[in-house]
Design a protein around this motif. Structure first.
Motif, PDB file in Angstrom:
ATOM      1  N   ALA A   7      34.019  33.982  19.609  1.00  0.00           N
ATOM      2  CA  ALA A   7      33.065  35.083  19.655  1.00  0.00           C
ATOM      3  C   ALA A   7      32.015  34.855  20.725  1.00  0.00           C
ATOM      4  CB  ALA A   7      32.397  35.248  18.279  1.00  0.00           C
ATOM      5  N   ARG A   8      31.538  33.556  20.820  1.00  0.00           N
ATOM      6  CA  ARG A   8      30.552  33.237  21.854  1.00  0.00           C
ATOM      7  C   ARG A   8      31.166  33.401  23.246  1.00  0.00           C
ATOM      8  NH1 ARG A   8      29.613  28.304  20.596  1.00  0.00           N
ATOM      9  NH2 ARG A   8      27.984  28.780  19.071  1.00  0.00           N
ATOM     10  N   LYS A   9      32.436  33.005  23.385  1.00  0.00           N
ATOM     11  CA  LYS A   9      33.118  33.130  24.668  1.00  0.00           C
ATOM     12  C   LYS A   9      33.282  34.595  25.056  1.00  0.00           C
ATOM     13  CE  LYS A   9      37.286  31.640  27.107  1.00  0.00           C
ATOM     14  NZ  LYS A   9      38.576  30.909  26.991  1.00  0.00           N
ATOM     15  N   ARG A  10      33.660  35.440  24.056  1.00  0.00           N
ATOM     16  CA  ARG A  10      33.791  36.870  24.341  1.00  0.00           C
ATOM     17  C   ARG A  10      32.451  37.483  24.688  1.00  0.00           C
ATOM     18  NH1 ARG A  10      37.474  36.644  19.913  1.00  0.00           N
ATOM     19  NH2 ARG A  10      35.799  37.319  18.523  1.00  0.00           N
ATOM     20  N   GLY A  11      31.380  36.985  24.040  1.00  0.00           N
ATOM     21  CA  GLY A  11      30.050  37.499  24.347  1.00  0.00           C
ATOM     22  C   GLY A  11      29.631  37.165  25.768  1.00  0.00           C
ATOM     23  N   ILE A  12      29.963  35.934  26.201  1.00  0.00           N
ATOM     24  CA  ILE A  12      29.635  35.540  27.574  1.00  0.00           C
ATOM     25  C   ILE A  12      30.428  36.376  28.563  1.00  0.00           C
ATOM     26  CG2 ILE A  12      29.751  33.665  29.247  1.00  0.00           C
ATOM     27  CD1 ILE A  12      29.255  31.718  26.943  1.00  0.00           C
ATOM     28  N   LEU A  13      31.730  36.564  28.301  1.00  0.00           N
ATOM     29  CA  LEU A  13      32.568  37.363  29.192  1.00  0.00           C
ATOM     30  C   LEU A  13      32.099  38.818  29.239  1.00  0.00           C
ATOM     31  CD1 LEU A  13      36.127  35.964  28.341  1.00  0.00           C
ATOM     32  CD2 LEU A  13      34.738  35.514  30.375  1.00  0.00           C
ATOM     33  N   ALA A  14      31.699  39.342  28.076  1.00  0.00           N
ATOM     34  CA  ALA A  14      31.196  40.719  28.043  1.00  0.00           C
ATOM     35  C   ALA A  14      29.919  40.847  28.855  1.00  0.00           C
ATOM     36  CB  ALA A  14      30.959  41.157  26.597  1.00  0.00           C
ATOM     37  N   GLY A  15      29.042  39.815  28.755  1.00  0.00           N
ATOM     38  CA  GLY A  15      27.812  39.841  29.540  1.00  0.00           C
ATOM     39  C   GLY A  15      28.084  39.775  31.031  1.00  0.00           C
ATOM     40  N   LEU A  16      29.047  38.905  31.406  1.00  0.00           N
ATOM     41  CA  LEU A  16      29.408  38.811  32.827  1.00  0.00           C
ATOM     42  C   LEU A  16      30.020  40.116  33.317  1.00  0.00           C
ATOM     43  CD1 LEU A  16      30.952  35.203  32.940  1.00  0.00           C
ATOM     44  CD2 LEU A  16      28.724  35.949  33.825  1.00  0.00           C
ATOM     45  N   SER A  19      27.240  42.616  33.751  1.00  0.00           N
ATOM     46  CA  SER A  19      26.445  42.318  34.949  1.00  0.00           C
ATOM     47  C   SER A  19      27.221  42.674  36.209  1.00  0.00           C
ATOM     48  CB  SER A  19      26.058  40.839  34.973  1.00  0.00           C
ATOM     49  OG  SER A  19      25.257  40.515  33.854  1.00  0.00           O
ATOM     50  N   PHE A  20      28.552  42.402  36.202  1.00  0.00           N
ATOM     51  CA  PHE A  20      29.362  42.717  37.372  1.00  0.00           C
ATOM     52  C   PHE A  20      29.392  44.223  37.625  1.00  0.00           C
ATOM     53  CE2 PHE A  20      33.566  43.908  39.070  1.00  0.00           C
ATOM     54  CZ  PHE A  20      33.491  43.271  40.305  1.00  0.00           C
ATOM     55  N   ILE A  25      27.393  48.985  40.730  1.00  0.00           N
ATOM     56  CA  ILE A  25      26.662  50.245  40.835  1.00  0.00           C
ATOM     57  C   ILE A  25      25.553  50.146  41.882  1.00  0.00           C
ATOM     58  CG2 ILE A  25      25.128  51.821  39.576  1.00  0.00           C
ATOM     59  CD1 ILE A  25      26.746  51.185  37.063  1.00  0.00           C
ATOM     60  N   VAL A  26      24.949  48.943  41.995  1.00  0.00           N
ATOM     61  CA  VAL A  26      23.875  48.756  42.973  1.00  0.00           C
ATOM     62  C   VAL A  26      24.435  48.521  44.370  1.00  0.00           C
ATOM     63  CG1 VAL A  26      21.925  47.292  43.625  1.00  0.00           C
ATOM     64  CG2 VAL A  26      22.297  47.878  41.219  1.00  0.00           C
ATOM     65  N   VAL A  27      25.490  47.671  44.465  1.00  0.00           N
ATOM     66  CA  VAL A  27      25.981  47.228  45.770  1.00  0.00           C
ATOM     67  C   VAL A  27      26.849  48.277  46.453  1.00  0.00           C
ATOM     68  CG1 VAL A  27      27.475  45.544  46.909  1.00  0.00           C
ATOM     69  CG2 VAL A  27      25.816  44.789  45.205  1.00  0.00           C
ATOM     70  N   LEU A  28      27.730  48.953  45.695  1.00  0.00           N
ATOM     71  CA  LEU A  28      28.685  49.865  46.308  1.00  0.00           C
ATOM     72  C   LEU A  28      28.024  50.983  47.120  1.00  0.00           C
ATOM     73  CD1 LEU A  28      31.680  50.301  43.837  1.00  0.00           C
ATOM     74  CD2 LEU A  28      31.669  49.306  46.118  1.00  0.00           C
TER      75      LEU A  28
END
Length: 234
Positions: A7-16, A19-20, A25-28
């Protein structure tokens, strides 16, 4: 414990991932804008610079000034030349001699079947895109379209004139309204609406266009563009 770790791993991946996507949305928009400008400038340089005499080429001038081993590519010189040339042509075209030359050239073009169609089509497009004052949209508005009870954003262009204004059986003014389509606002419907049935909006034409292009996701709000304005707010 494995479930908590997963669950912690999925939370980190979801956060990444979040953020990506936010970074995209900002860079493109910035990156694509810079890329398009850079590409267009390079295209204009490649088209204009070959027409400039070799003695006036940027590379030649740099070598004459800094030495024969100097090599530095300057992008944008062709754009400057193109702008100066276009301004001079426009200045000449506004004069009496320029207008006479243009009228003579257009009469010659009208006698050429294929060339006439291409020229007239491109001229209409250029006049539509670069027209000023009278041909610009006036205000953004709301009209009931395509049937009563359904509202659409439109752009008021002018009052109905001539035969159309005379034959529409309505008392008072009739406005010409362009109802744009989503997400491509360059296509749409031209409708004639009684002025009393048109609700003029305070938002700018740019904000109305953003709403149409984004399918209503981008709402105009000077304080927080991501949120609709508060009820009763100025």
């Amino acid at each position: 414990m494995p479930d908590e770790h997963n669950a912690r791993k999925r939370g980190i991946l979801a956060g990444l991932r979040s953020s990506f996507l936010t970074g995209l949305i900002v860079v493109l928009p910035v990156g694509l804008t810079i890329y398009l400008i850079w590409t267009v400038v390079g295209w204009i340089d490649g088209w204009v610079l070959p027409l400039v005499p070799q003695a006036w080429q940027p590379d030649t001038l740099l070598k004459d000034y800094f030495g024969p081993e100097t090599h530095f590519s300057i992008r944008g010189v062709g754009v400057v030349v193109f702008l100066i040339f276009t301004i001079l042509i426009g200045w000449v075209a506004k004069g009496l001699i320029g207008r006479s030359i243009i009228r003579t050239a257009e009469r010659m073009v009208d006698r050429m079947p294929v060339v006439r169609s291409i020229y007239n089509g491109l001229k209409q497009i250029a006049e539509t895109v670069f027209a000023q004052s009278e041909t610009n949209f006036d205000k953004a508005c709301l009209v009931q379209f395509p049937r009563p009870g359904i509202w659409a954003i439109g752009f008021v262009s002018t009052k109905a004139r001539g035969e159309i204004a005379q034959r529409i059986p309505v008392e008072g003014d009739v406005l010409t309204v362009f109802v744009a389509t989503t997400p491509n606002p360059t296509s749409g419907f031209l409708v004639y609406v009684p002025a009393r049935d048109v609700i003029l909006l305070d938002m700018s034409l740019e904000d109305a266009a953003k709403m149409i292009i984004s399918a209503g996701l981008v709402y105009p709000n000077p304080r927080d563009p991501s949120q609709p304005p508060a009820v009763g707010a100025p």
